[in-house]
Design a protein around this motif. Structure first.
Motif, PDB file in Angstrom:
ATOM      1  N   UNK A  15       0.952  -1.052   0.068  1.00 20.40           N
ATOM      2  CA  UNK A  15       0.254  -0.062   0.256  1.00 20.40           C
ATOM      3  C   UNK A  15       0.819   1.191  -0.073  1.00 20.40           C
ATOM      4  N   UNK A  16       1.863   1.103   0.935  1.00 17.84           N
ATOM      5  CA  UNK A  16       2.776   2.418   0.903  1.00 17.84           C
ATOM      6  C   UNK A  16       3.503   2.747  -0.452  1.00 17.84           C
ATOM      7  N   UNK A  17       3.842   1.717  -1.116  1.00 21.29           N
ATOM      8  CA  UNK A  17       4.615   1.851  -2.242  1.00 21.29           C
ATOM      9  C   UNK A  17       3.821   2.418  -3.673  1.00 21.29           C
ATOM     10  N   UNK A  18       2.266   1.730  -3.370  1.00 17.29           N
ATOM     11  CA  UNK A  18       1.535   2.280  -4.249  1.00 17.29           C
ATOM     12  C   UNK A  18       0.963   3.626  -4.192  1.00 17.29           C
ATOM     13  N   UNK A  19       0.882   3.832  -2.818  1.00 18.25           N
ATOM     14  CA  UNK A  19       0.400   5.323  -2.613  1.00 18.25           C
ATOM     15  C   UNK A  19       1.333   6.438  -2.799  1.00 18.25           C
ATOM     16  N   UNK A  20       2.687   6.095  -2.522  1.00 22.87           N
ATOM     17  CA  UNK A  20       3.618   6.942  -2.322  1.00 22.87           C
ATOM     18  C   UNK A  20       4.299   7.252  -4.237  1.00 22.87           C
ATOM     19  N   UNK A  21       4.198   6.291  -4.863  1.00 21.29           N
ATOM     20  CA  UNK A  21       4.529   6.382  -6.179  1.00 21.29           C
ATOM     21  C   UNK A  21       3.090   7.317  -6.855  1.00 21.29           C
ATOM     22  N   UNK A  22       2.206   7.136  -6.505  1.00 20.20           N
ATOM     23  CA  UNK A  22       1.104   7.785  -7.018  1.00 20.20           C
ATOM     24  C   UNK A  22       1.237   9.378  -6.952  1.00 20.20           C
ATOM     25  N   UNK A  23       1.830   9.672  -5.722  1.00 16.82           N
ATOM     26  CA  UNK A  23       2.166  11.097  -5.183  1.00 16.82           C
ATOM     27  C   UNK A  23       3.011  11.927  -6.356  1.00 16.82           C
ATOM     28  N   UNK A  24       4.103  11.162  -6.984  1.00 17.50           N
ATOM     29  CA  UNK A  24       4.789  11.958  -7.952  1.00 17.50           C
ATOM     30  C   UNK A  24       4.780  11.525  -9.285  1.00 17.50           C
ATOM     31  N   UNK A  25       3.813  10.270  -9.628  1.00 20.02           N
ATOM     32  CA  UNK A  25       3.623   9.996 -10.763  1.00 20.02           C
ATOM     33  C   UNK A  25       2.588  10.814 -11.650  1.00 20.02           C
ATOM     34  N   UNK A  26       2.268  10.984 -12.900  1.00 24.33           N
ATOM     35  CA  UNK A  26       1.689  11.579 -13.749  1.00 24.33           C
ATOM     36  C   UNK A  26       0.093  11.240 -13.423  1.00 24.33           C
ATOM     37  N   UNK A  27       0.054   9.801 -13.212  1.00 21.43           N
ATOM     38  CA  UNK A  27      -1.347   9.173 -12.883  1.00 21.43           C
ATOM     39  C   UNK A  27      -1.098   8.347 -11.779  1.00 21.43           C
ATOM     40  N   UNK A  28      -2.503   8.316 -11.021  1.00 25.53           N
ATOM     41  CA  UNK A  28      -2.435   7.135  -9.984  1.00 25.53           C
ATOM     42  C   UNK A  28      -2.376   5.862 -10.026  1.00 25.53           C
ATOM     43  N   UNK A  29      -1.518   5.123  -9.355  1.00 20.79           N
ATOM     44  CA  UNK A  29      -1.579   3.506  -9.547  1.00 20.79           C
ATOM     45  C   UNK A  29      -2.713   2.882  -8.765  1.00 20.79           C
ATOM     46  N   UNK A  30      -3.730   2.555  -9.224  1.00 18.48           N
ATOM     47  CA  UNK A  30      -4.710   1.863  -8.423  1.00 18.48           C
ATOM     48  C   UNK A  30      -4.556   0.680  -8.245  1.00 18.48           C
ATOM     49  N   UNK A  31      -5.396   0.103  -7.372  1.00 23.76           N
ATOM     50  CA  UNK A  31      -5.489  -1.709  -7.106  1.00 23.76           C
ATOM     51  C   UNK A  31      -5.735  -2.363  -8.450  1.00 23.76           C
ATOM     52  N   UNK A  32      -6.351  -1.751  -9.389  1.00 17.64           N
ATOM     53  CA  UNK A  32      -6.744  -2.695 -10.348  1.00 17.64           C
ATOM     54  C   UNK A  32      -5.487  -3.503 -11.177  1.00 17.64           C
ATOM     55  N   UNK A  33      -4.500  -2.853 -11.265  1.00 17.50           N
ATOM     56  CA  UNK A  33      -3.326  -3.532 -12.106  1.00 17.50           C
ATOM     57  C   UNK A  33      -2.662  -4.602 -11.025  1.00 17.50           C
ATOM     58  N   UNK A  34      -2.871  -3.859  -9.629  1.00 17.70           N
ATOM     59  CA  UNK A  34      -2.091  -4.810  -8.743  1.00 17.70           C
ATOM     60  C   UNK A  34      -2.638  -6.105  -8.442  1.00 17.70           C
ATOM     61  N   UNK A  35      -4.050  -5.783  -8.436  1.00 19.00           N
ATOM     62  CA  UNK A  35      -4.758  -7.144  -8.171  1.00 19.00           C
ATOM     63  C   UNK A  35      -4.870  -8.465  -9.551  1.00 19.00           C
ATOM     64  N   UNK A  36      -4.277  -7.784 -10.595  1.00 21.84           N
ATOM     65  CA  UNK A  36      -4.091  -8.562 -11.744  1.00 21.84           C
ATOM     66  C   UNK A  36      -2.863  -9.403 -11.735  1.00 21.84           C
TER      67      UNK A  36
END
Length: 241
Positions: free
Chosen positions: A71-92
């Motif tokens: 969760x930490x890596x998902x949320x922190x990367x979303x903070x500086x990426x151009x678009x959010x990392x959602x759970x959808x690709x992670x769940x795949x």
């Protein structure tokens, strides 16, 4: 006022990009901790010996910390990426759905997740049953693979996903540099915990040090990509029979 807010946001993104590097290291540390304990357990079982005390805790407690770092890596990367990392690709990803669902069971219910050991291997013993916030029964299917395999397969895929997202992002100049904050350092140096001689030394070179740091063009995103590539290779190597 808008320019000031933009500058604050960009500075925050640069800090988070730098923190992200450290969280990759922490994720790798927890993974290695789990894998090492699993390897020790299996080696002892094959030698018909009891594994050292604390081996089970290293796996169970390590997994709890490890899964929260997803969760930490998902949320922190979303903070500086151009678009959010959602759970959808992670769940795949391999076991991604399990990590997504079991984290709630561990965090909100205190479920230990791992409580089965057979012939040196640690397992999630059975499907996890829990109630969501609306009182609805949720059943989380337990992976058939042992914990070591689950963690390595997921981590290899997760590292690849993060690498793809970071490699494809637009590099902006404000992300270059370290997380050094002169105001934070100055506040600490002004505290009673710092000896007077250290304060004097800092005062003599503070401007010079800040100038050197400001001129640094270190790329935390590039460094993170390299760390993720190393993590992915490490996982694949340990998944080999």
């Amino acid at each position: 006022m808008g320019d000031g807010a933009d500058e604050e946001r960009q500075e925050h993104q640069r800090w988070v990009a730098n923190y992200f590097r450290g969280k990759i290291d922490e994720f790798s540390y927890r993974l290695e901790e789990i894998v090492s304990a699993c390897d020790t357990s299996l080696a002892c079982a094959m030698a018909d010996q009891n594994h050292p005390g604390g081996t089970g805790k290293a796996v169970t407690y390590g997994f709890s910390a490890f899964s929260n770092l997803v969760q930490t890596l998902k949320d922190s990367a979303s903070s500086f990426l151009n678009s959010e990392i959602t759970w959808r690709p992670i769940k795949a990803l391999r076991h991604g759905q399990f990590f997504y669902m079991s984290r709630n069971a561990a965090t909100h219910d205190g479920n230990p997740i791992i409580s089965c050991w057979v012939d040196g291997y640690f397992y999630i013993p059975s499907d996890i049953r829990r109630l969501d916030n609306n009182g609805k029964l949720i059943v989380i299917p337990a992976p058939a693979a042992d914990v070591r395999t689950v963690c390595l397969e997921f981590s290899a895929d997760f590292a690849h996903l993060l690498t793809e997202r970071l490699s494809g992002m637009e590099r902006t100049s404000f992300l270059l540099g370290t997380s050094y904050d002169p105001d934070e350092v100055a506040a600490f140096m002004d505290s009673d915990r710092v000896p007077q001689f250290a304060k004097e030394l800092f005062a003599q070179s503070a401007e010079q040090f800040e100038a050197v740091v400001s001129a640094c063009k270190f790329d935390p995103v590039e460094d993170s990509v390299a760390k993720l590539a190393t993590l992915g290779r490490w996982c694949e190597a340990r998944l080999q029979p």
